[in-house]
Write an enzyme that holds these catalytic residues in place. Structure first.
Site, PDB file in Angstrom:
ATOM      1  N   SER A   1       0.816  -1.214   0.000  1.00 35.17           N
ATOM      2  CA  SER A   1       0.000   0.000   0.000  1.00 35.17           C
ATOM      3  C   SER A   1       0.851   1.266   0.000  1.00 35.17           C
ATOM      4  O   SER A   1       1.823   1.374   0.755  1.00 35.17           O
ATOM      5  CB  SER A   1      -0.926   0.008   1.225  1.00 35.17           C
ATOM      6  OG  SER A   1      -1.592   1.246   1.295  1.00 35.17           O
TER       7      SER A   1
ATOM      8  N   LYS B   1     -13.366  -4.342   1.541  1.00 36.70           N
ATOM      9  CA  LYS B   1     -14.159  -3.172   1.137  1.00 36.70           C
ATOM     10  C   LYS B   1     -15.672  -3.411   1.202  1.00 36.70           C
ATOM     11  O   LYS B   1     -16.432  -2.472   1.411  1.00 36.70           O
ATOM     12  CB  LYS B   1     -13.774  -2.745  -0.285  1.00 36.70           C
ATOM     13  CG  LYS B   1     -12.453  -2.001  -0.363  1.00 36.70           C
ATOM     14  CD  LYS B   1     -12.162  -1.667  -1.817  1.00 36.70           C
ATOM     15  CE  LYS B   1     -11.313  -0.440  -1.946  1.00 36.70           C
ATOM     16  NZ  LYS B   1     -11.258   0.076  -3.307  1.00 36.70           N
TER      17      LYS B   1
ATOM     18  N   ASN C   1     -14.270   2.469   1.178  1.00 34.10           N
ATOM     19  CA  ASN C   1     -12.803   2.510   1.310  1.00 34.10           C
ATOM     20  C   ASN C   1     -12.343   3.434   2.433  1.00 34.10           C
ATOM     21  O   ASN C   1     -11.153   3.582   2.659  1.00 34.10           O
ATOM     22  CB  ASN C   1     -12.137   2.920  -0.018  1.00 34.10           C
ATOM     23  CG  ASN C   1     -12.413   4.362  -0.379  1.00 34.10           C
ATOM     24  OD1 ASN C   1     -13.272   5.015   0.206  1.00 34.10           O
ATOM     25  ND2 ASN C   1     -11.676   4.872  -1.343  1.00 34.10           N
TER      26      ASN C   1
ATOM     27  N   ASP D   1     -13.527   6.609  -3.962  1.00 37.95           N
ATOM     28  CA  ASP D   1     -12.839   6.285  -5.224  1.00 37.95           C
ATOM     29  C   ASP D   1     -13.376   7.117  -6.394  1.00 37.95           C
ATOM     30  O   ASP D   1     -12.611   7.593  -7.233  1.00 37.95           O
ATOM     31  CB  ASP D   1     -12.990   4.793  -5.563  1.00 37.95           C
ATOM     32  CG  ASP D   1     -11.945   3.936  -4.872  1.00 37.95           C
ATOM     33  OD1 ASP D   1     -10.887   4.474  -4.486  1.00 37.95           O
ATOM     34  OD2 ASP D   1     -12.181   2.724  -4.718  1.00 37.95           O
TER      35      ASP D   1
ATOM     36  N   ASN E   1     -16.657  -5.722 -20.846  1.00 34.42           N
ATOM     37  CA  ASN E   1     -15.890  -6.509 -19.876  1.00 34.42           C
ATOM     38  C   ASN E   1     -15.707  -7.913 -20.413  1.00 34.42           C
ATOM     39  O   ASN E   1     -16.578  -8.438 -21.103  1.00 34.42           O
ATOM     40  CB  ASN E   1     -16.656  -6.571 -18.544  1.00 34.42           C
ATOM     41  CG  ASN E   1     -15.803  -7.138 -17.430  1.00 34.42           C
ATOM     42  OD1 ASN E   1     -14.683  -6.656 -17.210  1.00 34.42           O
ATOM     43  ND2 ASN E   1     -16.294  -8.148 -16.733  1.00 34.42           N
TER      44      ASN E   1
ATOM     45  N   LEU F   1      -6.657   3.394 -14.800  1.00 33.17           N
ATOM     46  CA  LEU F   1      -6.601   3.289 -13.344  1.00 33.17           C
ATOM     47  C   LEU F   1      -5.315   2.615 -12.887  1.00 33.17           C
ATOM     48  O   LEU F   1      -4.879   2.772 -11.752  1.00 33.17           O
ATOM     49  CB  LEU F   1      -7.825   2.521 -12.809  1.00 33.17           C
ATOM     50  CG  LEU F   1      -9.000   3.395 -12.379  1.00 33.17           C
ATOM     51  CD1 LEU F   1      -9.409   4.361 -13.450  1.00 33.17           C
ATOM     52  CD2 LEU F   1     -10.176   2.573 -11.921  1.00 33.17           C
TER      53      LEU F   1
HETATM   54  P1  NAP Z   1     -11.536  -6.295  -9.802  1.00 31.21           P
HETATM   55  O1  NAP Z   1     -12.826  -6.015  -9.124  1.00 31.21           O
HETATM   56  O2  NAP Z   1     -10.808  -7.580  -9.498  1.00 31.21           O
HETATM   57  O3  NAP Z   1     -11.796  -6.226 -11.403  1.00 31.21           O
HETATM   58  C1  NAP Z   1     -10.781  -6.557 -12.304  1.00 31.21           C
HETATM   59  C2  NAP Z   1     -11.217  -6.191 -13.708  1.00 31.21           C
HETATM   60  O4  NAP Z   1     -10.141  -6.504 -14.618  1.00 31.21           O
HETATM   61  C3  NAP Z   1     -12.444  -6.981 -14.209  1.00 31.21           C
HETATM   62  O5  NAP Z   1     -13.170  -6.183 -15.093  1.00 31.21           O
HETATM   63  C4  NAP Z   1     -11.762  -8.149 -14.937  1.00 31.21           C
HETATM   64  O6  NAP Z   1     -12.582  -8.757 -15.891  1.00 31.21           O
HETATM   65  C5  NAP Z   1     -10.627  -7.427 -15.608  1.00 31.21           C
HETATM   66  N1  NAP Z   1      -9.561  -8.351 -16.007  1.00 31.21           N
HETATM   67  C6  NAP Z   1      -8.654  -8.962 -15.209  1.00 31.21           C
HETATM   68  N2  NAP Z   1      -7.830  -9.739 -15.947  1.00 31.21           N
HETATM   69  C7  NAP Z   1      -8.260  -9.626 -17.242  1.00 31.21           C
HETATM   70  C8  NAP Z   1      -7.826 -10.195 -18.477  1.00 31.21           C
HETATM   71  N3  NAP Z   1      -6.781 -11.048 -18.532  1.00 31.21           N
HETATM   72  N4  NAP Z   1      -8.474  -9.854 -19.609  1.00 31.21           N
HETATM   73  C9  NAP Z   1      -9.533  -8.995 -19.581  1.00 31.21           C
HETATM   74  N5  NAP Z   1      -9.984  -8.420 -18.426  1.00 31.21           N
HETATM   75  C10 NAP Z   1      -9.359  -8.746 -17.274  1.00 31.21           C
HETATM   76  O7  NAP Z   1     -10.463  -5.150  -9.519  1.00 31.21           O
HETATM   77  P2  NAP Z   1     -10.748  -3.589  -9.278  1.00 31.21           P
HETATM   78  O8  NAP Z   1     -10.779  -3.322  -7.819  1.00 31.21           O
HETATM   79  O9  NAP Z   1     -11.895  -3.193 -10.113  1.00 31.21           O
HETATM   80  O10 NAP Z   1      -9.381  -2.941  -9.832  1.00 31.21           O
HETATM   81  C11 NAP Z   1      -9.088  -2.926 -11.212  1.00 31.21           C
HETATM   82  C12 NAP Z   1      -7.791  -2.181 -11.465  1.00 31.21           C
HETATM   83  O11 NAP Z   1      -7.929  -0.820 -11.078  1.00 31.21           O
HETATM   84  C13 NAP Z   1      -6.597  -2.722 -10.685  1.00 31.21           C
HETATM   85  O12 NAP Z   1      -5.469  -2.679 -11.521  1.00 31.21           O
HETATM   86  C14 NAP Z   1      -6.457  -1.745  -9.535  1.00 31.21           C
HETATM   87  O13 NAP Z   1      -5.114  -1.667  -9.064  1.00 31.21           O
HETATM   88  C15 NAP Z   1      -6.859  -0.445 -10.211  1.00 31.21           C
HETATM   89  N6  NAP Z   1      -7.368   0.566  -9.278  1.00 31.21           N
HETATM   90  C16 NAP Z   1      -6.717   1.767  -9.242  1.00 31.21           C
HETATM   91  C17 NAP Z   1      -7.179   2.763  -8.407  1.00 31.21           C
HETATM   92  C18 NAP Z   1      -6.460   4.079  -8.393  1.00 31.21           C
HETATM   93  O14 NAP Z   1      -6.618   4.816  -7.402  1.00 31.21           O
HETATM   94  N7  NAP Z   1      -5.728   4.414  -9.440  1.00 31.21           N
HETATM   95  C19 NAP Z   1      -8.309   2.549  -7.596  1.00 31.21           C
HETATM   96  C20 NAP Z   1      -8.956   1.313  -7.651  1.00 31.21           C
HETATM   97  C21 NAP Z   1      -8.470   0.309  -8.507  1.00 31.21           C
HETATM   98  P3  NAP Z   1     -13.462 -10.052 -15.494  1.00 31.21           P
HETATM   99  O15 NAP Z   1     -14.706  -9.510 -14.838  1.00 31.21           O
HETATM  100  O16 NAP Z   1     -13.729 -10.721 -16.790  1.00 31.21           O
HETATM  101  O17 NAP Z   1     -12.634 -10.878 -14.566  1.00 31.21           O
END
Ligand code: NAP
Length: 277
Positions: free
Chosen positions: A19, A70, A91, A107, A157, A222
């Site tokens: 983190s 969360k 969060n 977020d 998605n 993101l």
């Molecule tokens: P999550 O709930 O696990 O969702 C992951 C997403 O990525 C789903 O849409 C998933 O699709 C997709 N995905 C994963 N592997 C894939 C692949 N090989 N091909 C196609 N799609 C794929 O995670 P989350 O919490 O939403 O976070 C998503 C990303 O955002 C992470 O990288 C996280 O670090 C980032 N994030 C950044 C911030 C920031 O402050 N910048 C805040 C929050 C999150 P499926 O549904 O098909 O599995």
């Protein structure tokens, strides 16, 4: 003479070592000369409720919450904001003086503030936004974009049912595309957002065809490790305005810090540098 209490805050999750929040919040505490502490805490699912209920008794004024807690913290909190309910996750917890635990989700706020800072000319009402991904982060992004007045959200998605579920939760302004058609969303989009983990260090690269990106469109990711993902690199070459994902992480931390420590912190170059350290 009674000495003032030193406010404590922190982040709970598991794992937690990765983190960036302790560096970030520690930087603000130091910058503003606030005598408080921000502590990373690795908390198991089984211990979550006991820990959350104990923290206020130990001088904690609140905590950030990350994976995998969360959703579960919302069942422990006494008050949950409407936006956290809509997003389905919290969060930020605030331990109020009256003993109540207040849960919020910042977020979406962080996402919009980052866009405003990185693409000041972006007008949410100007046209559709294309969203790649339908996980937890996508819910926060969609809620904030609809709230900002984006007329239509084009959503794709890999697992289509998750996108369909978002459409049924968020309503008729969402149009779902099959994952193989994701590239087709881009030629209509004034804003493009990657909310998948594709492109992150250690994960697969994004394979969505990007030739439909419109010059002048705003493109944001993101993913912030690396800071410049292949999506952002390509978008930049195609004349789009690009915004990296680190700013979202920084801005989403602002409301918590303000509530806990009584000072609204600035997100500036020094803040970015502290988070990247
Ligand atoms: P999550 O709930 O696990 O969702 C992951 C997403 O990525 C789903 O849409 C998933 O699709 C997709 N995905 C994963 N592997 C894939 C692949 N090989 N091909 C196609 N799609 C794929 O995670 P989350 O919490 O939403 O976070 C998503 C990303 O955002 C992470 O990288 C996280 O670090 C980032 N994030 C950044 C911030 C920031 O402050 N910048 C805040 C929050 C999150 P499926 O549904 O098909 O599995």
């Amino acid at each position: 003479m009674t000495l003032p209490k030193i406010p404590l805050a922190g982040v709970i999750g598991s794992p937690i070592a990765h983190s960036k929040s302790p560096q970030l919040q520690g930087h603000w505490l130091k910058t503003y000369g606030i005598s408080g502490y921000y502590i990373p805490m690795d908390v198991s699912v089984q211990d979550l409720e006991t820990v959350v209920r104990s923290l206020p008794k130990m001088g904690f004024v609140g905590v950030n919450v990350t994976i995998p807690h969360k959703e579960a913290v919302m069942t422990i909190a006494d008050l949950v904001t409407d936006r956290a309910i809509l997003i389905g996750a919290a969060n930020t917890l605030i331990f109020r003086k009256d003993g109540k635990i207040h849960a919020d989700n910042t977020d979406g706020y962080g996402f919009i503030e980052n866009l405003k800072a990185g693409a000041p000319n972006w007008n949410p009402r100007s046209g559709p936004a294309a969203i790649l991904g339908a996980g937890g982060a996508a819910r926060a992004v969609i809620a904030s974009l609809l709230d900002a007045g984006v007329p239509e959200i084009l959503l794709s998605n890999r697992t289509r049912v998750r996108a369909d579920k978002l459409k049924s939760d968020f309503g008729s302004r969402i149009r779902v595309y099959d994952w193989v058609q994701a590239g087709n969303m881009l030629d209509h989009a004034h804003l493009v957002v990657n909310t998948t983990s594709l492109g992150m260090i250690g994960k697969s690269e994004m394979r969505v065809p990007l030739d439909g990106l419109q010059p002048g469109a705003v493109v944001t990711d993101l993913v912030y490790a690396p800071l410049k993902t292949r999506l952002l690199e390509t978008a930049e070459q195609m004349g789009c305005v690009t915004v990296d994902g680190l700013g979202m992480l920084l801005h989403q931390a602002v409301p918590g810090f303000e509530r806990w420590f009584g000072k609204r912190p600035e997100v500036d170059r020094a803040t970015r540098a502290a988070a990247l350290r």
